[in-house]
Design a protein around this motif. Structure first.
Motif, PDB file in Angstrom:
ATOM      1  N   GLY A 193      -2.060  -9.716  -3.201  1.00 17.46           N
ATOM      2  CA  GLY A 193      -1.589  -8.396  -3.613  1.00 17.46           C
ATOM      3  C   GLY A 193      -0.312  -8.477  -4.417  1.00 17.46           C
ATOM      4  O   GLY A 193      -0.153  -7.771  -5.427  1.00 17.46           O
ATOM      5  N   PHE A 194       0.612  -9.325  -3.975  1.00 14.37           N
ATOM      6  CA  PHE A 194       1.856  -9.528  -4.725  1.00 14.37           C
ATOM      7  C   PHE A 194       1.547  -9.932  -6.161  1.00 14.37           C
ATOM      8  O   PHE A 194       2.162  -9.421  -7.117  1.00 14.37           O
ATOM      9  N   ALA A 195       0.625 -10.875  -6.325  1.00 18.75           N
ATOM     10  CA  ALA A 195       0.294 -11.372  -7.664  1.00 18.75           C
ATOM     11  C   ALA A 195      -0.234 -10.255  -8.545  1.00 18.75           C
ATOM     12  O   ALA A 195       0.126 -10.157  -9.731  1.00 18.75           O
ATOM     13  N   GLU A 196      -1.073  -9.391  -7.988  1.00 21.77           N
ATOM     14  CA  GLU A 196      -1.620  -8.277  -8.761  1.00 21.77           C
ATOM     15  C   GLU A 196      -0.520  -7.291  -9.155  1.00 21.77           C
ATOM     16  O   GLU A 196      -0.500  -6.765 -10.277  1.00 21.77           O
ATOM     17  N   ILE A 197       0.403  -7.037  -8.256  1.00 24.63           N
ATOM     18  CA  ILE A 197       1.501  -6.112  -8.532  1.00 24.63           C
ATOM     19  C   ILE A 197       2.393  -6.645  -9.642  1.00 24.63           C
ATOM     20  O   ILE A 197       2.747  -5.925 -10.584  1.00 24.63           O
ATOM     21  N   ILE A 198       2.769  -7.915  -9.548  1.00 23.92           N
ATOM     22  CA  ILE A 198       3.636  -8.508 -10.569  1.00 23.92           C
ATOM     23  C   ILE A 198       2.918  -8.588 -11.910  1.00 23.92           C
ATOM     24  O   ILE A 198       3.502  -8.335 -12.979  1.00 23.92           O
ATOM     25  N   ARG A 199       1.614  -8.890 -11.865  1.00 21.75           N
ATOM     26  CA  ARG A 199       0.836  -9.009 -13.095  1.00 21.75           C
ATOM     27  C   ARG A 199       0.737  -7.679 -13.826  1.00 21.75           C
ATOM     28  O   ARG A 199       0.575  -7.628 -15.047  1.00 21.75           O
ATOM     29  N   SER A 200       0.847  -6.571 -13.100  1.00 23.01           N
ATOM     30  CA  SER A 200       0.742  -5.255 -13.727  1.00 23.01           C
ATOM     31  C   SER A 200       1.898  -4.965 -14.685  1.00 23.01           C
ATOM     32  O   SER A 200       1.771  -4.135 -15.586  1.00 23.01           O
ATOM     33  N   GLN A 201       3.046  -5.617 -14.450  1.00 25.50           N
ATOM     34  CA  GLN A 201       4.258  -5.434 -15.263  1.00 25.50           C
ATOM     35  C   GLN A 201       4.792  -4.007 -15.222  1.00 25.50           C
ATOM     36  O   GLN A 201       5.564  -3.603 -16.091  1.00 25.50           O
ATOM     37  N   ARG A 202       4.401  -3.256 -14.207  1.00 26.15           N
ATOM     38  CA  ARG A 202       4.960  -1.912 -14.056  1.00 26.15           C
ATOM     39  C   ARG A 202       6.352  -2.017 -13.439  1.00 26.15           C
ATOM     40  O   ARG A 202       6.602  -2.892 -12.606  1.00 26.15           O
ATOM     41  N   PRO A 203       7.250  -1.124 -13.798  1.00 23.44           N
ATOM     42  CA  PRO A 203       8.653  -1.220 -13.348  1.00 23.44           C
ATOM     43  C   PRO A 203       8.870  -0.635 -11.952  1.00 23.44           C
ATOM     44  O   PRO A 203       9.582   0.358 -11.785  1.00 23.44           O
ATOM     45  N   TYR A 204       8.272  -1.251 -10.942  1.00 23.85           N
ATOM     46  CA  TYR A 204       8.436  -0.751  -9.581  1.00 23.85           C
ATOM     47  C   TYR A 204       9.850  -1.029  -9.067  1.00 23.85           C
ATOM     48  O   TYR A 204      10.419  -2.085  -9.343  1.00 23.85           O
ATOM     49  N   SER A 205      10.365  -0.084  -8.300  1.00 22.24           N
ATOM     50  CA  SER A 205      11.645  -0.328  -7.637  1.00 22.24           C
ATOM     51  C   SER A 205      11.432  -0.957  -6.273  1.00 22.24           C
ATOM     52  O   SER A 205      12.240  -1.788  -5.832  1.00 22.24           O
ATOM     53  N   TYR A 206      10.324  -0.589  -5.601  1.00 22.67           N
ATOM     54  CA  TYR A 206      10.026  -1.140  -4.274  1.00 22.67           C
ATOM     55  C   TYR A 206       8.528  -1.320  -4.090  1.00 22.67           C
ATOM     56  O   TYR A 206       7.715  -0.591  -4.674  1.00 22.67           O
ATOM     57  N   VAL A 207       8.217  -2.304  -3.259  1.00 27.90           N
ATOM     58  CA  VAL A 207       6.849  -2.554  -2.830  1.00 27.90           C
ATOM     59  C   VAL A 207       6.799  -2.351  -1.321  1.00 27.90           C
ATOM     60  O   VAL A 207       7.566  -2.973  -0.578  1.00 27.90           O
ATOM     61  N   HIS A 208       5.910  -1.465  -0.868  1.00 30.48           N
ATOM     62  CA  HIS A 208       5.777  -1.157   0.553  1.00 30.48           C
ATOM     63  C   HIS A 208       4.481  -1.771   1.076  1.00 30.48           C
ATOM     64  O   HIS A 208       3.394  -1.442   0.583  1.00 30.48           O
ATOM     65  N   LEU A 209       4.594  -2.652   2.052  1.00 27.97           N
ATOM     66  CA  LEU A 209       3.415  -3.260   2.661  1.00 27.97           C
ATOM     67  C   LEU A 209       2.972  -2.408   3.841  1.00 27.97           C
ATOM     68  O   LEU A 209       3.744  -2.175   4.783  1.00 27.97           O
ATOM     69  N   LEU A 210       1.721  -1.935   3.785  1.00 28.65           N
ATOM     70  CA  LEU A 210       1.176  -1.054   4.810  1.00 28.65           C
ATOM     71  C   LEU A 210      -0.179  -1.554   5.278  1.00 28.65           C
ATOM     72  O   LEU A 210      -0.858  -2.314   4.575  1.00 28.65           O
ATOM     73  N   SER A 211      -0.583  -1.094   6.446  1.00 29.28           N
ATOM     74  CA  SER A 211      -1.959  -1.279   6.891  1.00 29.28           C
ATOM     75  C   SER A 211      -2.715   0.023   6.651  1.00 29.28           C
ATOM     76  O   SER A 211      -2.118   1.079   6.421  1.00 29.28           O
ATOM     77  N   GLY A 212      -4.027  -0.058   6.725  1.00 31.22           N
ATOM     78  CA  GLY A 212      -4.838   1.140   6.538  1.00 31.22           C
ATOM     79  C   GLY A 212      -4.705   2.142   7.662  1.00 31.22           C
ATOM     80  O   GLY A 212      -5.209   3.266   7.546  1.00 31.22           O
ATOM     81  N   GLN A 213      -4.030   1.777   8.749  1.00 22.91           N
ATOM     82  CA  GLN A 213      -3.841   2.682   9.880  1.00 22.91           C
ATOM     83  C   GLN A 213      -2.422   3.243   9.950  1.00 22.91           C
ATOM     84  O   GLN A 213      -2.043   3.837  10.958  1.00 22.91           O
ATOM     85  N   ASP A 214      -1.644   3.071   8.879  1.00 23.68           N
ATOM     86  CA  ASP A 214      -0.300   3.627   8.804  1.00 23.68           C
ATOM     87  C   ASP A 214      -0.344   5.046   8.245  1.00 23.68           C
ATOM     88  O   ASP A 214      -1.372   5.503   7.737  1.00 23.68           O
ATOM     89  N   TYR A 215       0.830   5.710   8.299  1.00 20.87           N
ATOM     90  CA  TYR A 215       0.932   7.044   7.709  1.00 20.87           C
ATOM     91  C   TYR A 215       2.398   7.331   7.413  1.00 20.87           C
ATOM     92  O   TYR A 215       3.280   6.940   8.189  1.00 20.87           O
ATOM     93  N   PRO A 216       2.678   8.012   6.289  1.00 24.53           N
ATOM     94  CA  PRO A 216       4.070   8.337   5.966  1.00 24.53           C
ATOM     95  C   PRO A 216       4.592   9.506   6.783  1.00 24.53           C
ATOM     96  O   PRO A 216       3.881  10.510   6.972  1.00 24.53           O
ATOM     97  N   LEU A 217       5.828   9.398   7.240  1.00 22.86           N
ATOM     98  CA  LEU A 217       6.452  10.468   8.014  1.00 22.86           C
ATOM     99  C   LEU A 217       7.280  11.406   7.150  1.00 22.86           C
ATOM    100  O   LEU A 217       7.658  12.493   7.603  1.00 22.86           O
TER     101      LEU A 217
END
Length: 279
Positions: free
Chosen positions: A74-98
């Motif tokens: 996943g990291f490789a795909e994110i970096i390869r995108s060359q989009r200017p992300y400020s943060y990368v959040h690692l989540l599971s499919g059973q998480d949820y934002p508060l």
């Protein structure tokens, strides 16, 4: 701009709800599906220009390096995108934002360059993890009699030592870090195959490797010992408590940005959504 790297293996509709809760023009989603899981139901449930499915999928085993490799893919795909992300959040499919995207964006804008992850020293603090690194573990391999072989090897071999004079730290595998930290991790592992070999023989390596690499790096001063996740281990089981409506007051008071874990249709998710509309 945020990148959400989501590790999923089941419940496509739950994943779809997670993505809907996080969707924003300044967010993209990178989804790794366990290679043992059929992909089509997930693609039907979750699609769009902001969705990238990781092409190189791993057969993930609990506690094995395969989970680390899935994250690295996943990291490789994110970096390869060359989009200017400020943060990368690692989540599971059973998480949820508060909290809302705006709340998170304001926080990270006010605290640039910090790495949010749990990193307790194994020696002297997180001592239950000592056998993970001192003994040989074959969990990442699949051959007949592997556990017997593991016992035999540990009976005759001396205790393992961390390579490259690394100090082992860790705890929760979930974190929010910068792309710069990810590039460092990628580069370090590429330059140190002996470290990769060591961690391939480590149990629960997903809770150790990324924290350890950053703790022993120029990024050490940017580490914040808070992964911004609400996780309840009070039941004393191998997995955290499944959160329900009864846990909402504690989640709300925690100040965390994400929580885990939830079932697919629990009404507490509706309560969380309402709180973001009417804080």
């Amino acid at each position: 701009m945020f990148a959400y790297l989501i590790l999923a293996h089941a419940h496509p509709q739950q994943l779809a709800r997670l993505v809907r809760a996080l969707r924003h023009p300044d967010a993209h989603f990178y989804i790794h599906l366990d290679a043992k899981t059929p992909e089509e139901p997930f693609r039907e449930a979750v699609s769009g220009e902001d969705i990238t499915y990781i092409g190189h999928r791993e057969k993930v085993a609990w506690g094995a390096y395969s989970l680390v490799q899935a994250t690295l893919n996943g990291f490789a795909e994110i970096i390869r995108s060359q989009r200017p992300y400020s943060y990368v959040h690692l989540l599971s499919g059973q998480d949820y934002p508060l909290v809302s995207h705006e709340t998170m964006a304001s926080f990270f804008e006010a605290n640039p360059g910090k790495q949010y992850m749990e990193f307790y020293p194994v020696e002297g603090v997180w001592t239950e993890a000592i056998p993970r690194i001192r003994k040989y573990h074959f969990v990442n391999f699949d051959f007949p009699g592997k556990f017997m072989a593991e016992r035999m090897v540990n009976a005759v071999m001396p205790a393992r030592k961390m390579p490259d004079e690394l100090t082992a730290v860790g705890r929760s595998q979930w974190f929010s870090i910068t792309p710069e930290a990810i590039r460092y991790i990628q580069g370090y592992l590429g330059r140190h195959p002996e470290v990769v070999r060591f961690f391939r023989l480590t149990w629960g390596v997903d809770e150790l490797i990324f924290q350890t690499l950053l703790y022993n790096s120029p990024f050490r001063d940017s580490l914040v010992n808070d992964n911004l996740r609400y996780i309840d281990w009070s039941e004393g089981k191998a997995s955290p408590k499944t959160l329900t409506q009864a846990d909402w007051p504690a989640m709300q008071a925690s100040g965390k940005f994400f929580a885990r874990k939830f079932t697919e249709n629990d009404e507490v998710l509706d309560r969380i959504d309402q709180s973001k509309l009417h804080p």
